[in-house]
Design a protein around this motif. Structure first.
Motif, PDB file in Angstrom:
ATOM      1  N   LEU A 183       7.034   3.665  -4.326  1.00  0.00           N
ATOM      2  CA  LEU A 183       6.037   4.453  -3.603  1.00  0.00           C
ATOM      3  C   LEU A 183       5.900   3.939  -2.175  1.00  0.00           C
ATOM      4  CD1 LEU A 183       3.244   4.719  -6.335  1.00  0.00           C
ATOM      5  CD2 LEU A 183       4.916   6.461  -5.703  1.00  0.00           C
ATOM      6  N   ARG A 184       5.987   4.855  -1.229  1.00  0.00           N
ATOM      7  CA  ARG A 184       5.732   4.502   0.166  1.00  0.00           C
ATOM      8  C   ARG A 184       4.241   4.201   0.335  1.00  0.00           C
ATOM      9  NH1 ARG A 184       9.014   9.742   2.547  1.00  0.00           N
ATOM     10  NH2 ARG A 184      11.147   8.933   2.256  1.00  0.00           N
ATOM     11  N   PRO A 185       3.865   3.526   1.427  1.00  0.00           N
ATOM     12  CA  PRO A 185       2.446   3.170   1.595  1.00  0.00           C
ATOM     13  C   PRO A 185       1.503   4.372   1.491  1.00  0.00           C
ATOM     14  CG  PRO A 185       3.779   1.956   3.165  1.00  0.00           C
ATOM     15  CD  PRO A 185       4.709   2.902   2.471  1.00  0.00           C
ATOM     16  N   TYR A 186       1.837   5.497   2.137  1.00  0.00           N
ATOM     17  CA  TYR A 186       0.942   6.652   2.090  1.00  0.00           C
ATOM     18  C   TYR A 186       0.924   7.280   0.690  1.00  0.00           C
ATOM     19  CZ  TYR A 186       5.025   9.742   2.427  1.00  0.00           C
ATOM     20  OH  TYR A 186       6.219  10.385   2.192  1.00  0.00           O
ATOM     21  N   GLN A 187       2.044   7.201  -0.043  1.00  0.00           N
ATOM     22  CA  GLN A 187       2.069   7.717  -1.411  1.00  0.00           C
ATOM     23  C   GLN A 187       1.189   6.868  -2.318  1.00  0.00           C
ATOM     24  OE1 GLN A 187       6.332   7.541  -1.913  1.00  0.00           O
ATOM     25  NE2 GLN A 187       6.611   9.707  -1.412  1.00  0.00           N
ATOM     26  N   LEU A 188       1.238   5.573  -2.095  1.00  0.00           N
ATOM     27  CA  LEU A 188       0.380   4.654  -2.849  1.00  0.00           C
ATOM     28  C   LEU A 188      -1.090   4.943  -2.560  1.00  0.00           C
ATOM     29  CD1 LEU A 188       0.717   2.230  -4.775  1.00  0.00           C
ATOM     30  CD2 LEU A 188       0.668   0.736  -2.777  1.00  0.00           C
ATOM     31  N   ASN A 189      -1.394   5.187  -1.290  1.00  0.00           N
ATOM     32  CA  ASN A 189      -2.774   5.507  -0.912  1.00  0.00           C
ATOM     33  C   ASN A 189      -3.232   6.831  -1.519  1.00  0.00           C
ATOM     34  OD1 ASN A 189      -3.060   3.175   0.604  1.00  0.00           O
ATOM     35  ND2 ASN A 189      -2.391   4.133   2.512  1.00  0.00           N
ATOM     36  N   ALA A 190      -2.312   7.780  -1.623  1.00  0.00           N
ATOM     37  CA  ALA A 190      -2.657   9.078  -2.228  1.00  0.00           C
ATOM     38  C   ALA A 190      -3.066   8.900  -3.682  1.00  0.00           C
ATOM     39  CB  ALA A 190      -1.473  10.035  -2.115  1.00  0.00           C
ATOM     40  N   VAL A 191      -2.310   8.101  -4.413  1.00  0.00           N
ATOM     41  CA  VAL A 191      -2.633   7.853  -5.823  1.00  0.00           C
ATOM     42  C   VAL A 191      -3.964   7.110  -5.931  1.00  0.00           C
ATOM     43  CG1 VAL A 191      -1.868   6.814  -7.981  1.00  0.00           C
ATOM     44  CG2 VAL A 191      -0.182   7.803  -6.414  1.00  0.00           C
ATOM     45  N   LYS A 192      -4.153   6.128  -5.081  1.00  0.00           N
ATOM     46  CA  LYS A 192      -5.397   5.354  -5.123  1.00  0.00           C
ATOM     47  C   LYS A 192      -6.609   6.200  -4.730  1.00  0.00           C
ATOM     48  CE  LYS A 192      -3.358   0.756  -4.430  1.00  0.00           C
ATOM     49  NZ  LYS A 192      -3.264  -0.432  -3.556  1.00  0.00           N
ATOM     50  N   SER A 193      -6.375   7.258  -3.922  1.00  0.00           N
ATOM     51  CA  SER A 193      -7.490   8.137  -3.554  1.00  0.00           C
ATOM     52  C   SER A 193      -8.062   8.848  -4.785  1.00  0.00           C
ATOM     53  CB  SER A 193      -7.041   9.163  -2.510  1.00  0.00           C
ATOM     54  OG  SER A 193      -6.222  10.172  -3.094  1.00  0.00           O
ATOM     55  N   ILE A 194      -7.223   9.082  -5.789  1.00  0.00           N
ATOM     56  CA  ILE A 194      -7.700   9.690  -7.039  1.00  0.00           C
ATOM     57  C   ILE A 194      -8.625   8.720  -7.763  1.00  0.00           C
ATOM     58  CG2 ILE A 194      -6.989  10.665  -9.263  1.00  0.00           C
ATOM     59  CD1 ILE A 194      -6.158  12.337  -6.820  1.00  0.00           C
ATOM     60  N   PHE A 375      -7.082  13.583  -0.118  1.00  0.00           N
ATOM     61  CA  PHE A 375      -6.171  12.769   0.683  1.00  0.00           C
ATOM     62  C   PHE A 375      -5.329  13.703   1.540  1.00  0.00           C
ATOM     63  CE2 PHE A 375      -2.198  10.470   1.524  1.00  0.00           C
ATOM     64  CZ  PHE A 375      -2.696   9.256   1.995  1.00  0.00           C
ATOM     65  N   ARG A 376      -5.049  13.294   2.776  1.00  0.00           N
ATOM     66  CA  ARG A 376      -4.258  14.114   3.687  1.00  0.00           C
ATOM     67  C   ARG A 376      -3.194  13.257   4.370  1.00  0.00           C
ATOM     68  NH1 ARG A 376      -8.024  16.709   7.441  1.00  0.00           N
ATOM     69  NH2 ARG A 376      -7.872  18.642   6.263  1.00  0.00           N
ATOM     70  N   TYR A 377      -1.993  13.819   4.469  1.00  0.00           N
ATOM     71  CA  TYR A 377      -0.910  13.168   5.214  1.00  0.00           C
ATOM     72  C   TYR A 377      -0.127  14.273   5.907  1.00  0.00           C
ATOM     73  CZ  TYR A 377       2.718   9.697   6.260  1.00  0.00           C
ATOM     74  OH  TYR A 377       3.590   8.845   6.898  1.00  0.00           O
ATOM     75  N   THR A 378      -0.204  14.309   7.233  1.00  0.00           N
ATOM     76  CA  THR A 378       0.315  15.440   7.992  1.00  0.00           C
ATOM     77  C   THR A 378       1.743  15.204   8.471  1.00  0.00           C
ATOM     78  OG1 THR A 378      -0.450  14.569  10.110  1.00  0.00           O
ATOM     79  CG2 THR A 378      -2.025  15.874   8.821  1.00  0.00           C
ATOM     80  N   LEU A 379       2.344  16.266   9.012  1.00  0.00           N
ATOM     81  CA  LEU A 379       3.666  16.141   9.625  1.00  0.00           C
ATOM     82  C   LEU A 379       3.620  15.134  10.757  1.00  0.00           C
ATOM     83  CD1 LEU A 379       6.602  17.045  10.151  1.00  0.00           C
ATOM     84  CD2 LEU A 379       5.686  18.916  11.532  1.00  0.00           C
TER      85      LEU A 379
END
Length: 838
Positions: A183-194, A375-379
């Protein structure tokens, strides 16, 4: 009383439809008791009070024990008003489950899982028994430790001990060859946001993530989180397209096997209950309300909607809401870019439009009424972090398309039925529907073929997708492409260079998969051993737009106008994924590995779509209502047939321009960045007392300190003052206090340099007497000194003769005289901050 009686009649019928029995029959005893008398215990001021009450309906299990309390309200009341009363009854009867209903609207409440959830039919006894055995522990979900190898621990648990992983020289190849997904850092953060949202008691979540950021991988991690923590027994994954169904199922098997099993519903219609994850298109279960017969409301404990803005739109939302479990939405499409809308006025003036917006609002469905997703991660984030690439947007128009795009449209003289000539006006929406030009389409393809990005290994046209107006148009474009390819590369493709991939074409679904896997019509014959598709271009209309994963795409082409920001974002997102082109060159018994990284992709825009969304899209405009079909008798009303006005005409290319965007970012992406920043500030205002007080009182020192410490330069969002300034696109340097004034409505807009200079000059003339005959010269000198840094430097250095060759400025110097040329700069230095003019 009448409304209450009607509600009871409807509730009785619903109970019977779910196999509950209100009376004894030859098939068995009744398992519903009407209005039993029970004792309720209340604790008040440390004293226990006991009083009697009446349960509307008490549902029993096979052993005659209470299993559910059903609280009934009259049709004119919201069922939720009976929530607390029902809780007391349930506690008195020691039952876990509650149904709240007014005969039309119903809620199911599992007291162990939080809040009542709207349902569309009553659970059966079997549903309750299954649910009773399910005892989730939200604390386990919240506290389960998740690291970047969360998925890898399922794929290959002993990876860390493998010599190929331990050796840094071979680690990258090992990870790629094994298909390991860290998991990339932002992907890890997305899961943790749940986990964070669950800690707040939420069970609806929305992840807004740019195309190419790995939403399916994140979904897999969240599914594992729920299953591993025993907060779900089974997961439903909803998609809106067949190709996404197959793609998702394959990915789940690659990411989660052997810990979890995944099936596609239509392939396992009778055996899906054995699976941990059931993948299906919304269409597969929606026809004739099949989902009501196929599934119970509690068959799934986590429901994930991929591309949620599409898969739960319209009637599909009812399917999504039918299930009781936690809800997760995934979307690459930001919320509507509509701003400054008074919803109360809109509701009063036009309730149909208000309701339509509510239904279309993915954010409200997922409990994100504020417009902020979980959670949001933009272009913009992805490009900044090095995971995505931006397009090179090319605006290329022919003479005809230029006129079609104009307000006046394109005028053509045609012969009417009487034989007389009359003028017909076409606009951009008419292209290829009412108006067709072979020459125009040939010019499009000629431009594309000459300028497309090439595969860096073979030098042939890079893999591309072209989006057309219609299936008929796609067929024509495919033919033209193959004719061009035959002339440019004789004998290389034999009509396989371009393939039409539309819903009418047999096997189109498999074509999209083969194109992604680099074997559509076989492999390239430009270079032996190089794995790239022989077919270089897929020509489509609506396929391959949403969720399609093909990382080595180098060209996208708009051969049609686009008016929806959703469609625009989705289509341009097809090219944003990074890719490394690789070939092993074997010569003379030696191997040479050639690798080239994809740095960008080209976006050919023949219909000014980029310009439209950059400059013309009405972001603040209230949407028009959809037209209403059908007359008063319910008969569909069709527009009169349009006369065929096909026109063939010479149409050379009129312009070819590589577009430049401020900061390299399109406006549609800047809008997202601004919205994200403004919402973050407002969130702090609502939740942080000292910041709210500072804003309300104008305590600038505290405001600046708080923004610096809590908002700017934080790794989770990485807002920087410079990027925020660029996103607002003002011609000068904004300070943070101005930005906050705009966010909180203290100013209507940011003033330009010109407007600021005009204000400062007006203040100057109030305090200082100015000779009437020198007013113009004083004003010009004053404003030039403020707005022009080079001018200011020359004046400070008293290099007046530098402007001797400029008669207009030099005449100003002469008329003002040396004293004024020195007094005005001194006033400005003492009274005006020059930083705001840089």
């Amino acid at each position: 009383m009448e409304k209450e009686a009607k509600a009871r009649i409807k509730i009785n019928k619903l109970l019977e439809e779910s196999s509950w029995s209100l009376i004894d029959t030859d098939k068995g005893r009744a398992n519903v008791i009407l209005e039993p008398n029970i004792e309720i215990k209340d604790i008040d001021d440390n004293f226990e009070k006991i009083h009697k009450g009446y349960v509307d309906y008490l549902l029993l299990d096979n052993e005659n024990f209470p299993i559910c309390v059903l609280e009934a309200k009259s049709e004119d009341k919201d069922p939720l008003v009976g929530k607390e009363q029902a809780r007391k009854y349930a506690n008195a009867e020691n039952v876990r489950f509650i149904i709240l209903s007014n005969g039309n609207t119903h809620y199911f409440w599992d007291k162990k899982l939080g809040n009542p959830t709207k349902i569309f039919r009553f659970p059966s006894l079997e549903n309750f028994k299954s649910r009773k055995e399910f005892l989730p522990d939200i604390e386990k979900l919240i506290n389960l430790e998740i690291k970047d190898d969360f998925i890898v621990q399922t794929q290959y648990p002993v990876y860390a001990n493998d010599p190929s992983y331990i050796d840094h020289a071979t680690r990258s190849d090992f990870i790629r060859d094994k298909g390991l997904k860290f998991l990339r850092p932002y992907q890890l953060n997305a899961v943790k946001s749940i986990q964070t949202a669950s800690r707040k008691g939420e069970n609806r979540f929305l992840l807004e993530m740019a195309t190419g950021t790995g939403k399916t991988l994140i979904s897999a991690a969240i599914i594992k989180l729920y299953l591993k923590s025993k907060n779900a027994k089974r997961v439903l994954f909803l998609v809106d397209r067949l190709e996404l169904e197959d793609q998702a199922s394959k990915n789940f098997k690659a990411y989660l096997y052997p810990d979890c099993t995944s099936v596609i519903y239509k392939e396992k219609r009778d055996d899906w209950r054995k699976a941990d994850i059931v993948v299906t298109t919304i269409q597969s279960i929606s026809y004739d309300n099949k989902y009501l017969k196929l599934f119970a409301p509690n068959d799934f404990d986590l429901i994930i909607s991929d591309e949620a803005h599409r898969s739960i739109s319209g009637n599909s939302r009812q399917i999504f809401e039918y299930f009781i479990g936690a809800k997760l939405g995934l979307t690459a499409t930001p919320k509507d870019y509509l701003k400054n809308i008074d919803e109360k006025k809109l509701e009063l003036s036009d309730p149909r439009e208000f309701e339509r917006r509510n239904l279309l609002s993915t954010y409200k469905i997922f409990g994100c009424e504020t417009g902020e997703p979980t959670f949001r991660y933009t272009l913009t984030d992805g490009v900044k972090d090095g995971y995505l690439v931006n397009p090179i947007a090319i605006d290329c128009r022919t003479k005809i398309t230029t006129q079609l795009l104009s307000d006046e449209g394109y005028a053509v003289m045609v012969q009417n039925e009487e034989g007389d000539e009359e003028e017909v006006i076409f606009n951009q929406r008419d292209f290829e529907k009412k108006f067709f030009s072979d020459k125009t389409n040939n010019e499009f393809i000629n431009t594309f073929m000459k300028n497309a990005s090439l595969d860096p290994i073979t030098g042939e046209i890079g893999k591309s997708i072209i989006f057309c107006v219609s299936q008929k148009h796609a067929g024509k474009i495919t033919q033209i492409l193959n004719e061009f390819a035959h002339k440019m590369y004789p004998g290389k493709y034999n009509s396989d260079f371009a393939v039409q991939v539309t819903s009418y074409i047999q096997g189109a679904q498999q074509m999209t998969i083969n194109f992604s896997n680099n074997n559509l019509k076989g492999y390239t014959n430009f270079l032996d051993g190089y794995k790239s598709s022989k077919t270089r271009v897929c020509v489509t209309v609506g396929m391959m737009t949403t969720g399609y994963d093909c990382t080595d795409l180098l060209n996208l082409c708009f051969l049609r106008p686009i008016f929806s920001p959703t469609d625009f974002i989705q289509i341009k997102g097809r090219g944003t994924r990074k890719h490394t082109f690789k070939h092993i060159n074997r010569k003379n018994g030696k191997e040479e590995i050639i690798t080239v990284a994809k740095e960008n992709y080209k976006l050919f825009d023949f219909f000014a779509n980029c310009e439209y969304f950059e400059e013309k899209y009405p972001y603040d405009e209230i949407l028009e209502l959809p037209s209403i079909k059908g007359d008063k008798n319910g008969t569909d009303v069709f527009p009169p047939p349009v006369k065929d006005t096909t026109v063939y005409i010479h149409d050379p290319l009129a312009s070819f321009e590589i577009l430049k965007f401020d900061g390299g970012t399109m406006r549609i992406d800047r809008e997202m960045y601004i919205s994200k920043f403004e919402n973050k500030v407002k969130e702090h205002y609502e939740e942080t007392k000292n910041f709210k007080q500072a804003i309300d009182s104008g305590d600038t020192s505290t405001i600046k300190k708080f923004i610096k410490e809590h908002v700017l330069d934080k790794p989770e969002e990485y807002f920087t003052l410079e990027k925020i300034r660029r996103a607002y696109q003002v011609d000068r340097r904004l300070n943070i206090l101005e930005i906050l004034d705009k966010i909180f409505g203290k100013i209507a807009h940011f003033k330009t340099k010109e407007e600021l200079a005009e204000d400062e000059f007006n203040r100057f003339i109030i305090d200082y007497n100015i000779d009437g005959d020198k007013y113009y010269e004083t004003k010009e000198f004053f404003k030039n000194y403020l707005m022009n840094e080079d001018f200011r430097t020359k004046i400070n250095q008293k290099e007046y003769r530098y402007y001797a060759s400029n008669p207009e400025i030099f005449s100003i110097f002469k008329k003002l005289g040396k004293e004024k040329l020195e007094d005005i700069p001194e006033y400005i230095k003492d009274n005006i901050s020059l930083n705001q003019f840089f």
